[in-house]
Design a protein around this motif. Sequence first.
Motif, PDB file in Angstrom:
ATOM      1  N   PHE A 231      -0.245   5.846   7.071  1.00  0.00           N
ATOM      2  CA  PHE A 231      -1.368   5.033   7.561  1.00  0.00           C
ATOM      3  C   PHE A 231      -1.665   5.356   9.027  1.00  0.00           C
ATOM      4  O   PHE A 231      -2.824   5.554   9.412  1.00  0.00           O
ATOM      5  N   LEU A 232      -0.654   5.427   9.848  1.00  0.00           N
ATOM      6  CA  LEU A 232      -0.841   5.669  11.282  1.00  0.00           C
ATOM      7  C   LEU A 232      -1.315   7.088  11.571  1.00  0.00           C
ATOM      8  O   LEU A 232      -1.959   7.332  12.602  1.00  0.00           O
ATOM      9  N   ALA A 233      -1.014   8.014  10.690  1.00  0.00           N
ATOM     10  CA  ALA A 233      -1.421   9.404  10.900  1.00  0.00           C
ATOM     11  C   ALA A 233      -2.916   9.614  10.709  1.00  0.00           C
ATOM     12  O   ALA A 233      -3.456  10.650  11.109  1.00  0.00           O
ATOM     13  N   ASP A 234      -3.603   8.619  10.127  1.00  0.00           N
ATOM     14  CA  ASP A 234      -5.041   8.723   9.893  1.00  0.00           C
ATOM     15  C   ASP A 234      -5.784   8.076  11.067  1.00  0.00           C
ATOM     16  O   ASP A 234      -5.714   6.857  11.250  1.00  0.00           O
ATOM     17  N   PRO A 235      -6.510   8.853  11.856  1.00  0.00           N
ATOM     18  CA  PRO A 235      -7.178   8.311  13.058  1.00  0.00           C
ATOM     19  C   PRO A 235      -8.140   7.163  12.773  1.00  0.00           C
ATOM     20  O   PRO A 235      -8.352   6.320  13.637  1.00  0.00           O
ATOM     21  N   LYS A 236      -8.702   7.103  11.578  1.00  0.00           N
ATOM     22  CA  LYS A 236      -9.677   6.049  11.293  1.00  0.00           C
ATOM     23  C   LYS A 236      -9.027   4.660  11.251  1.00  0.00           C
ATOM     24  O   LYS A 236      -9.714   3.640  11.327  1.00  0.00           O
ATOM     25  N   ASN A 237      -7.701   4.636  11.160  1.00  0.00           N
ATOM     26  CA  ASN A 237      -6.997   3.348  11.136  1.00  0.00           C
ATOM     27  C   ASN A 237      -6.603   2.851  12.526  1.00  0.00           C
ATOM     28  O   ASN A 237      -6.141   1.716  12.664  1.00  0.00           O
ATOM     29  N   HIS A 238      -6.769   3.696  13.541  1.00  0.00           N
ATOM     30  CA  HIS A 238      -6.216   3.381  14.853  1.00  0.00           C
ATOM     31  C   HIS A 238      -6.860   2.175  15.516  1.00  0.00           C
ATOM     32  O   HIS A 238      -6.187   1.405  16.206  1.00  0.00           O
ATOM     33  N   GLU A 239      -8.152   2.003  15.325  1.00  0.00           N
ATOM     34  CA  GLU A 239      -8.861   0.953  16.053  1.00  0.00           C
ATOM     35  C   GLU A 239      -8.726  -0.418  15.386  1.00  0.00           C
ATOM     36  O   GLU A 239      -8.315  -1.384  16.022  1.00  0.00           O
ATOM     37  N   LYS A 240      -9.030  -0.482  14.072  1.00  0.00           N
ATOM     38  CA  LYS A 240      -9.039  -1.785  13.409  1.00  0.00           C
ATOM     39  C   LYS A 240      -8.387  -1.792  12.023  1.00  0.00           C
ATOM     40  O   LYS A 240      -8.340  -2.836  11.367  1.00  0.00           O
ATOM     41  N   GLY A 241      -7.892  -0.655  11.572  1.00  0.00           N
ATOM     42  CA  GLY A 241      -7.303  -0.599  10.243  1.00  0.00           C
ATOM     43  C   GLY A 241      -6.085  -1.495  10.117  1.00  0.00           C
ATOM     44  O   GLY A 241      -5.352  -1.714  11.076  1.00  0.00           O
ATOM     45  N   GLU A 242      -5.869  -2.029   8.908  1.00  0.00           N
ATOM     46  CA  GLU A 242      -4.705  -2.877   8.654  1.00  0.00           C
ATOM     47  C   GLU A 242      -3.885  -2.301   7.497  1.00  0.00           C
ATOM     48  O   GLU A 242      -4.436  -1.913   6.466  1.00  0.00           O
ATOM     49  N   TYR A 243      -2.590  -2.267   7.696  1.00  0.00           N
ATOM     50  CA  TYR A 243      -1.655  -1.801   6.685  1.00  0.00           C
ATOM     51  C   TYR A 243      -1.238  -3.016   5.858  1.00  0.00           C
ATOM     52  O   TYR A 243      -0.411  -3.820   6.293  1.00  0.00           O
ATOM     53  N   LEU A 244      -1.844  -3.163   4.674  1.00  0.00           N
ATOM     54  CA  LEU A 244      -1.722  -4.387   3.894  1.00  0.00           C
ATOM     55  C   LEU A 244      -0.888  -4.176   2.631  1.00  0.00           C
ATOM     56  O   LEU A 244      -1.035  -3.161   1.945  1.00  0.00           O
ATOM     57  N   LEU A 245      -0.066  -5.136   2.308  1.00  0.00           N
ATOM     58  CA  LEU A 245       0.783  -5.046   1.124  1.00  0.00           C
ATOM     59  C   LEU A 245      -0.016  -4.837  -0.165  1.00  0.00           C
ATOM     60  O   LEU A 245       0.344  -3.959  -0.957  1.00  0.00           O
ATOM     61  N   PRO A 246      -1.084  -5.593  -0.427  1.00  0.00           N
ATOM     62  CA  PRO A 246      -1.801  -5.376  -1.691  1.00  0.00           C
ATOM     63  C   PRO A 246      -2.373  -3.973  -1.832  1.00  0.00           C
ATOM     64  O   PRO A 246      -2.390  -3.416  -2.934  1.00  0.00           O
ATOM     65  N   ILE A 247      -2.842  -3.395  -0.725  1.00  0.00           N
ATOM     66  CA  ILE A 247      -3.404  -2.042  -0.793  1.00  0.00           C
ATOM     67  C   ILE A 247      -2.306  -1.028  -1.093  1.00  0.00           C
ATOM     68  O   ILE A 247      -2.471  -0.133  -1.935  1.00  0.00           O
ATOM     69  N   LEU A 248      -1.167  -1.174  -0.432  1.00  0.00           N
ATOM     70  CA  LEU A 248      -0.050  -0.271  -0.698  1.00  0.00           C
ATOM     71  C   LEU A 248       0.416  -0.393  -2.141  1.00  0.00           C
ATOM     72  O   LEU A 248       0.621   0.618  -2.828  1.00  0.00           O
ATOM     73  N   ILE A 249       0.587  -1.632  -2.611  1.00  0.00           N
ATOM     74  CA  ILE A 249       1.025  -1.831  -3.998  1.00  0.00           C
ATOM     75  C   ILE A 249       0.026  -1.216  -4.972  1.00  0.00           C
ATOM     76  O   ILE A 249       0.402  -0.572  -5.962  1.00  0.00           O
ATOM     77  N   GLY A 250      -1.266  -1.395  -4.686  1.00  0.00           N
ATOM     78  CA  GLY A 250      -2.291  -0.800  -5.540  1.00  0.00           C
ATOM     79  C   GLY A 250      -2.169   0.705  -5.608  1.00  0.00           C
ATOM     80  O   GLY A 250      -2.291   1.302  -6.687  1.00  0.00           O
ATOM     81  N   ASP A 251      -1.923   1.332  -4.465  1.00  0.00           N
ATOM     82  CA  ASP A 251      -1.754   2.792  -4.437  1.00  0.00           C
ATOM     83  C   ASP A 251      -0.515   3.221  -5.219  1.00  0.00           C
ATOM     84  O   ASP A 251      -0.540   4.222  -5.953  1.00  0.00           O
ATOM     85  N   LEU A 252       0.574   2.473  -5.064  1.00  0.00           N
ATOM     86  CA  LEU A 252       1.812   2.814  -5.773  1.00  0.00           C
ATOM     87  C   LEU A 252       1.634   2.674  -7.283  1.00  0.00           C
ATOM     88  O   LEU A 252       2.191   3.462  -8.056  1.00  0.00           O
ATOM     89  N   LEU A 253       0.851   1.691  -7.702  1.00  0.00           N
ATOM     90  CA  LEU A 253       0.579   1.519  -9.130  1.00  0.00           C
ATOM     91  C   LEU A 253      -0.243   2.694  -9.667  1.00  0.00           C
ATOM     92  O   LEU A 253       0.020   3.204 -10.764  1.00  0.00           O
TER      93      LEU A 253
END
Length: 302
Positions: A231-253
């Motif tokens: 998540f942190l390696a993607d520059p588009k997340n630097h300003e306002k991006g949030e690392y959220l549990l539901p999004i991560l779980i969705g990706d893992l699924l």
Amino acid sequence: MHTSLVIMAAGLGSRFGTGIKQLEPVGLHDEIIMDYSIHDAIQAGFDQIIFIIRKDIEEDFKERIGNRIEEVVKDKEIAIHYCFQALEDLPAGFTCPSTRTKPWGTGQAVLAAKDFIDGPFCVINADDYYGKKAFSMIYDFIQTNTDPDAYCMAGFILKNTLSDNGTVTRGLCQTKGDDLISIVETHDIEKTKEGAQSHGQSIDVNSHVSMNMWGFTPAFLPILEAGFKTFLADPKNHEKGEYLLPILIGDLLKEKRVRVKVLETPDTWFGVTYQEDKPVVEKSFRALIEQGVYPENLYSDI
């Protein structure tokens, strides 16, 4: 090895206005929502409570609830820990942009507690009331589960989780039986005469939703850490991006790396998202006490 309740209480509570919404009294004796979650978790069998807070609210937090909970459990085999979510608490090789003010999200919050988690654990929001059933179901699942890649989620019904005073964000779930197939973090969900909608799109009010109540194995933590680095390696997340549990779980699924069991609870959620929610929450707790769900002196039955 402990079975931990991890409480995410570092949120800014901007929609609530002034004050720290997680610390607002709502019970007959000034209990806060967190009190009821802790009470229910202890009754279910959890033996470690980990508070994730911000350093700037530590004094208020301990005065309002932390010291009191320590007193409640002092004669019991229940551990209490405090962890701090901070913008600058990033993996090696990453720095916080000088313009960043928004918290990094629930994924980073849980990582703040990783040094104290040594067994299965449940993650909850501090300002949501989940009901007794959800805690007992999650405890039973994580205590008996032997698959490190199998997790669980309390599955609420959308119509039981809406606010009369504004929009909410929910993780809308697609299920097959009691297996979670996908989860989509959906913003600005509001009640309508017909049911509910988000940005003009109607939503089935009988859908399962996530309220950020999860049951995990310790094997989830390295996955969470690796995902945060991505998540942190993607520059588009630097300003306002949030690392959220539901999004991560969705990706893992999607990647079929994990399995998540949906434990449906019929309980009605309530929480203090807006100032106008507080009287409703106070009335709801009074009703639960009158029904005998909780004693008037909350911890007298622990």
